[in-house]
Write an enzyme that holds these catalytic residues in place. Structure first.
Site, short mmCIF file in Angstrom:
data_model
loop_
_atom_site.label_atom_id
_atom_site.label_comp_id
_atom_site.label_asym_id
_atom_site.label_seq_id
_atom_site.Cartn_x
_atom_site.Cartn_y
_atom_site.Cartn_z
CB SER A 282 -5.31 -21.87 35.73
OG SER A 282 -4.50 -22.27 34.60
CG ASP B 72 -4.20 -26.96 33.89
OD1 ASP B 72 -3.54 -25.96 33.57
OD2 ASP B 72 -5.51 -27.22 34.25
CB ALA C 175 -5.95 -24.28 20.27
CG ASN C 176 -6.07 -23.66 25.95
OD1 ASN C 176 -5.62 -24.95 26.46
ND2 ASN C 176 -7.08 -23.14 26.51
NE ARG D 246 -16.66 -20.45 23.74
CZ ARG D 246 -15.73 -20.43 24.76
NH1 ARG D 246 -14.73 -19.36 24.52
NH2 ARG D 246 -15.81 -20.59 26.03
N GLY E 202 -16.35 -18.36 29.05
CA GLY E 202 -16.91 -18.89 30.42
C GLY E 202 -16.15 -18.30 31.59
CB THR E 203 -12.70 -17.81 32.35
OG1 THR E 203 -12.10 -17.32 30.89
CG2 THR E 203 -12.93 -19.38 32.41
NE ARG F 207 -12.28 -16.31 25.62
CZ ARG F 207 -11.61 -15.51 26.38
NH1 ARG F 207 -10.78 -14.64 25.96
NH2 ARG F 207 -11.31 -15.92 27.78
P1 NG1 Z 1 -13.35 -19.16 27.92
O1 NG1 Z 1 -12.98 -17.96 29.03
O2 NG1 Z 1 -14.49 -19.76 28.27
O3 NG1 Z 1 -12.99 -18.83 26.64
C1 NG1 Z 1 -10.87 -20.08 28.59
C2 NG1 Z 1 -10.11 -21.04 27.38
C3 NG1 Z 1 -10.54 -22.50 27.34
C4 NG1 Z 1 -10.47 -22.91 28.98
C5 NG1 Z 1 -11.01 -21.95 30.04
C6 NG1 Z 1 -10.58 -22.61 31.32
C7 NG1 Z 1 -9.55 -19.95 25.06
C8 NG1 Z 1 -9.99 -19.43 23.89
N1 NG1 Z 1 -10.46 -20.34 26.20
O4 NG1 Z 1 -12.07 -20.38 28.39
O5 NG1 Z 1 -9.93 -23.06 26.58
O6 NG1 Z 1 -8.98 -23.45 28.91
O7 NG1 Z 1 -10.19 -20.83 29.85
O8 NG1 Z 1 -9.26 -22.30 32.06
O9 NG1 Z 1 -8.40 -20.28 25.42
ZN ZN Z 2 -4.02 -23.90 33.95
#
Ligand code: NG1
Ligand code: ZN
Length: 558
Positions: free
Chosen positions: A67, A288, A388-389, A518, A521-522, A527
């Site tokens: 992505s 996406d 929001a993104n 929180r 996840g990536t 954050r």
């Molecule tokens: P994480 O890294 O869990 O905040 C980010 C985006 C999510 C989602 C995922 C998957 C923010 C704050 N967080 O997740 O909304 O898009 O990546 O790609 O933008």
């Molecule tokens: Zn993407």
């Protein structure tokens, strides 16, 4: 599982040893890592996809993309038969497979899991996997590893769709499992014909965009720009210029793309003061996500961002209007009232949530991650979800669609061309235009453009629906991010104890203050998000909360 199958698995997996000292995790967006580390993971994801295909007796998708991450990364995610994300029940198995230390352990895991899930290797069903990839240079060789994984479940077939957007691949999986051809051409035709239908239904007739009113799209140097070019060949009534299309010398996601634009709030490469006031949009690397923006002045590189929350608001307004047209003027059918709901995460700007509630809409909050939003939105007759993104879509329930088809037929014979019937036709067209499997920047873009034309709105007018509260995001590096456990859709911290009270008393100092933390996840970070009545206040609240994270958990913050 017979001995032949076991020996095929042992032999092929020995060619894809896992790299030392890496732990893979199937996160909110599948597996993601430096592409050089991913061969074994992709091979194993191929096995998993074939097993999932046998279990569901359906076609499964495998998409190779990271992505908005940098070009040297890559990733792989699995699409379930509906075109949605892999069922959460299989995620622990995905993790275990990716981390199995050697071929013997891998085989043992597969045998145990197949037994538990009652997966039958009886040859009655031919497992089929659709493969897609974004434009990353590592994609082609990783694709080979995925195919090897698929072929190590005897009789399985991998069909390569080539370079596609993530939502295209999900759409194709869904379409094929519904008995359609599901080709790229069919995808483009469905999008362009439903767009045309919406434009033809604009009161007072459709207006072709003038050259001055064209939309300028930043393609993130990825797959989206090229696909948008192909789509435009089938479209009239739209004037689009694609920049950063991926054909030039720019690097994927570097200084460009939806993630960059949304997080940095500055103009992407190849946009400048010549674009002041124009309607601009940015796709992410696999198309996406979509955000809009304008360049407000020549004095700075700052943009006015029109984010996913504003797209959601525009869609909610339009859908609500069509539903009320449908239910007015002598509608006898009072037995069924479609349930419309919108779904956001804690990152949604507070002003957007207030605006949506002010429209009388039901607003639900879920944890971050498309799978949670999607699941919640599917509970409504019409569920609109957006991060929001800029990742989001509109889901229509089967029940609602079949009611709408009937309603449309009934109205067509009683009052062809009435306001009511047009509203029914518009909603049917939206359900075909907007991707039902995942958020899709191309279909979202076409729907935004159709609604703006319908309403005769400029991007500035749209952006003025409400004023965003100033916000700030910070990442804090901690020893162990899993030490933060959240609750209430990530708006509260349950553990470590005491930190939530400290965040509350900090937040209480600021008018319109709101803040939460929180674990990402990536990325390996915590954050911090803060919102307040001024930018200085939001910055200051975010930095105080980041200090609290440091105090309770941390080593250093960035
Ligand atoms: P994480 O890294 O869990 O905040 C980010 C985006 C999510 C989602 C995922 C998957 C923010 C704050 N967080 O997740 O909304 O898009 O990546 O790609 O933008
Ligand atoms: Zn993407």
């Amino acid at each position: 599982m017979d001995e032949e199958q076991k020996s095929v698995l042992l032999k092929s997996s020995s060619q894809f040893p896992i790299p030392p000292d890496v732990k893979f995790s199937y996160g909110t967006s599948g597996f993601r890592a430096d592409a050089l580390l991913l061969e074994s993971t992709v091979f194993r994801a191929g096995i998993l996809a074939a097993l999932r295909s046998i279990k569901t007796r359906s076609m499964i998708g495998l998409m190779m993309t990271a992505s908005h991450n940098k070009i040297s990364d890559n990733g792989i995610k699995i699409a379930d038969p509906s075109g949605g994300m892999l069922t959460q029940q299989w995620e622990p198995f995905a993790d275990a497979l990716a981390n199995a230390p050697d071929s013997d352990r891998l085989l043992q895991l597969i045998v145990e899991f197949a037994e538990k899930e009652n997966i039958k290797f009886d040859g009655d069903f031919r497992p089929e996997i659709l493969l897609g990839r974004d434009t990353r240079p590592s994609g082609e060789s990783l694709l080979e590893a995925a195919k090897q994984g698929i072929h190590s479940i005897v009789g399985s077939v991998g069909s390569d769709m080539g370079v596609v957007t993530t939502p295209q691949l999900h759409w194709m999986v869904r379409a094929r499992n519904k008995g359609m051809k599901g080709s790229e051409l069919e995808y483009f035709e469905q999008l362009s014909s439903s767009f045309r239908c919406l434009v033809d239904l604009i009161p007072g007739g459709s207006k072709t965009d003038s050259a001055e009113n064209k939309l300028i799209v930043d393609g993130a140097h990825g797959v989206g720009g090229e696909k948008l070019d192909s789509l435009m060949k089938l479209l009239d009534g739209l004037n689009i210029e694609v920049r950063n299309s991926g054909k030039g010398t720019g690097i994927l996601n570097e200084g460009v793309g939806a993630d960059f634009v949304q997080k940095e709030k500055v103009v992407p490469d190849n946009f400048d003061s010549n674009d002041i006031g124009k309607r601009c949009a940015s796709l992410d690397g696999d198309a996406d996500r979509l955000v809009y923006f304008t360049v407000p002045s020549a004095d700075s590189s700052k943009i006015d961002l029109v984010d996913g929350d504003k797209i959601l608001s525009l869609f909610a307004l339009y859908i609500k209007e069509q539903l009320s047209l449908l239910s007015t003027t002598g509608a006898e059918d009072n037995s069924y009232k479609p349930h419309l709901g919108v779904v956001q995460t804690a990152y949604a700007n507070g002003a957007s949530t207030d605006y949506l509630k002010g429209l009388g809409l039901e607003v639900a909050l879920t944890p971050t991650g498309v799978k949670y939003l999607h699941e919640k939105a599917a509970e409504y007759d019409i569920g609109i979800y957006f991060e929001a993104n800029g990742h989001g879509t509109i889901l229509f329930s089967e029940r609602f669609l079949s009611w709408l088809e009937d309603k449309n037929k009934e109205l067509a014979s009683a009052s062809e061309g009435s306001q009511q019937q047009k509203a029914a036709l518009r909603l049917l067209a939206v359900s075909k235009l907007i991707n039902q499997a995942v958020g899709d920047a191309l279909s979202v873009l076409l729907l935004v453009e159709a609604i703006l034309q319908h309403k005769g709105w400029s991007i500035q007018y749209w952006n003025g629906l409400y004023q965003d509260l100033p916000s700030k995001q910070i990442k804090v590096i901690v020893k162990d991010r899993t030490a933060v456990v959240t609750t209430n859709a990530e708006t509260q911290v349950a553990s470590p104890q005491g930190i939530q009270e400290a965040i509350n008393s900090e937040t209480a100092k600021y008018p319109w203050g709101r803040s939460f933390i929180r674990p990402s996840g990536t990325e390996d970070v915590i954050r911090v998000y803060a919102e307040a009545s001024t930018q200085d206040a939001a910055d200051s609240l975010a930095s105080s909360v980041a200090k609290l994270v440091d105090k309770y958990l941390g080593i250093s913050s960035s």
